[in-house]
Design a protein around this motif. Structure first.
Motif, PDB file in Angstrom:
ATOM      1  N   MET A   1       0.822  -1.179   0.000  1.00 23.51           N
ATOM      2  CA  MET A   1       0.000   0.000   0.000  1.00 23.51           C
ATOM      3  C   MET A   1       0.874   1.255   0.000  1.00 23.51           C
ATOM      4  O   MET A   1       0.528   2.229  -0.657  1.00 23.51           O
ATOM      5  N   LYS A   2       1.983   1.210   0.717  1.00 20.92           N
ATOM      6  CA  LYS A   2       2.868   2.378   0.744  1.00 20.92           C
ATOM      7  C   LYS A   2       3.454   2.662  -0.639  1.00 20.92           C
ATOM      8  O   LYS A   2       3.613   3.816  -1.014  1.00 20.92           O
ATOM      9  N   LEU A   3       3.752   1.612  -1.396  1.00 19.87           N
ATOM     10  CA  LEU A   3       4.248   1.798  -2.755  1.00 19.87           C
ATOM     11  C   LEU A   3       3.161   2.427  -3.630  1.00 19.87           C
ATOM     12  O   LEU A   3       3.444   3.321  -4.429  1.00 19.87           O
ATOM     13  N   LEU A   4       1.942   1.992  -3.465  1.00 18.32           N
ATOM     14  CA  LEU A   4       0.837   2.570  -4.221  1.00 18.32           C
ATOM     15  C   LEU A   4       0.680   4.056  -3.919  1.00 18.32           C
ATOM     16  O   LEU A   4       0.507   4.874  -4.826  1.00 18.32           O
ATOM     17  N   LEU A   5       0.763   4.426  -2.654  1.00 16.22           N
ATOM     18  CA  LEU A   5       0.669   5.837  -2.273  1.00 16.22           C
ATOM     19  C   LEU A   5       1.844   6.636  -2.833  1.00 16.22           C
ATOM     20  O   LEU A   5       1.671   7.757  -3.312  1.00 16.22           O
ATOM     21  N   TYR A   6       3.027   6.056  -2.779  1.00 14.21           N
ATOM     22  CA  TYR A   6       4.196   6.730  -3.337  1.00 14.21           C
ATOM     23  C   TYR A   6       3.997   7.005  -4.824  1.00 14.21           C
ATOM     24  O   TYR A   6       4.228   8.111  -5.302  1.00 14.21           O
ATOM     25  N   ARG A   7       3.563   5.993  -5.548  1.00 17.49           N
ATOM     26  CA  ARG A   7       3.369   6.155  -6.996  1.00 17.49           C
ATOM     27  C   ARG A   7       2.299   7.196  -7.292  1.00 17.49           C
ATOM     28  O   ARG A   7       2.439   7.994  -8.213  1.00 17.49           O
ATOM     29  N   ALA A   8       1.229   7.187  -6.501  1.00 15.27           N
ATOM     30  CA  ALA A   8       0.145   8.142  -6.726  1.00 15.27           C
ATOM     31  C   ALA A   8       0.622   9.578  -6.549  1.00 15.27           C
ATOM     32  O   ALA A   8       0.284  10.453  -7.352  1.00 15.27           O
ATOM     33  N   ALA A  10       4.096  10.733  -6.021  1.00 15.69           N
ATOM     34  CA  ALA A  10       5.376  11.094  -6.637  1.00 15.69           C
ATOM     35  C   ALA A  10       5.359  10.959  -8.154  1.00 15.69           C
ATOM     36  O   ALA A  10       5.859  11.841  -8.857  1.00 15.69           O
ATOM     37  N   GLU A  11       4.804   9.883  -8.652  1.00 16.08           N
ATOM     38  CA  GLU A  11       4.862   9.646 -10.089  1.00 16.08           C
ATOM     39  C   GLU A  11       3.663  10.220 -10.834  1.00 16.08           C
ATOM     40  O   GLU A  11       3.819  10.811 -11.901  1.00 16.08           O
ATOM     41  N   LEU A  12       2.481  10.047 -10.294  1.00 19.52           N
ATOM     42  CA  LEU A  12       1.274  10.548 -10.958  1.00 19.52           C
ATOM     43  C   LEU A  12       0.952  11.990 -10.588  1.00 19.52           C
ATOM     44  O   LEU A  12       0.080  12.604 -11.185  1.00 19.52           O
ATOM     45  N   LYS A  13       1.656  12.494  -9.576  1.00 17.55           N
ATOM     46  CA  LYS A  13       1.484  13.883  -9.132  1.00 17.55           C
ATOM     47  C   LYS A  13       0.060  14.205  -8.672  1.00 17.55           C
ATOM     48  O   LYS A  13      -0.433  15.315  -8.849  1.00 17.55           O
ATOM     49  N   LEU A  14      -0.611  13.212  -8.083  1.00 17.94           N
ATOM     50  CA  LEU A  14      -1.937  13.464  -7.533  1.00 17.94           C
ATOM     51  C   LEU A  14      -1.810  14.349  -6.306  1.00 17.94           C
ATOM     52  O   LEU A  14      -0.825  14.271  -5.568  1.00 17.94           O
ATOM     53  N   ASN A  15      -2.792  15.176  -6.062  1.00 16.77           N
ATOM     54  CA  ASN A  15      -2.778  16.044  -4.890  1.00 16.77           C
ATOM     55  C   ASN A  15      -3.546  15.430  -3.724  1.00 16.77           C
ATOM     56  O   ASN A  15      -3.237  15.699  -2.575  1.00 16.77           O
ATOM     57  N   SER A  60      -9.294  10.946   3.552  1.00 19.78           N
ATOM     58  CA  SER A  60      -8.428  11.416   2.481  1.00 19.78           C
ATOM     59  C   SER A  60      -7.013  11.641   2.992  1.00 19.78           C
ATOM     60  O   SER A  60      -6.763  11.694   4.200  1.00 19.78           O
ATOM     61  N   MET A  61      -6.122  11.787   2.025  1.00 19.24           N
ATOM     62  CA  MET A  61      -4.726  12.097   2.301  1.00 19.24           C
ATOM     63  C   MET A  61      -4.279  13.087   1.242  1.00 19.24           C
ATOM     64  O   MET A  61      -4.548  12.889   0.057  1.00 19.24           O
ATOM     65  N   LEU A  62      -3.630  14.145   1.679  1.00 21.52           N
ATOM     66  CA  LEU A  62      -3.090  15.144   0.755  1.00 21.52           C
ATOM     67  C   LEU A  62      -1.602  14.912   0.562  1.00 21.52           C
ATOM     68  O   LEU A  62      -0.914  14.445   1.471  1.00 21.52           O
ATOM     69  N   ARG A  63      -1.115  15.311  -0.610  1.00 21.72           N
ATOM     70  CA  ARG A  63       0.319  15.222  -0.867  1.00 21.72           C
ATOM     71  C   ARG A  63       1.046  16.161   0.089  1.00 21.72           C
ATOM     72  O   ARG A  63       0.635  17.292   0.300  1.00 21.72           O
TER      73      ARG A  63
END
Length: 64
Positions: A1-8, A10-15, A60-63
């Motif tokens: 799950m932490k990898l999924l959050l990282y990708r969301a 850092a890589e996808l630049k979701l806010n 929710s979680m914000l970047r």
């Protein structure tokens, strides 16, 4: 799950990432809160479980 959050973030630049979980799902609530999700809202008795209305929580979680 932490990898999924990282990708969301850092890589996808979701806010923001948000999710809905039933208030009766205590294990799910604990898990998502341990990852840093915070409660943003509650929809009263919007779902049916075992023939009765249960609340949904919006987390929710914000970047950072």
């Amino acid at each position: 799950m932490k990898l999924l959050l990282y990708r969301a973030f850092a890589e996808l630049k979701l806010n923001r990432i948000y999710l809905r979980v039933l208030s009766t799902n205590l294990g799910g609530l604990q898990f998502f809160r341990s990852l840093g999700f915070v409660e943003e809202g509650r929809w009263k008795e919007d779902s049916i479980q075992d023939g009765r209305g249960v609340d949904s929580l919006w987390l929710s979680m914000l970047r950072a």
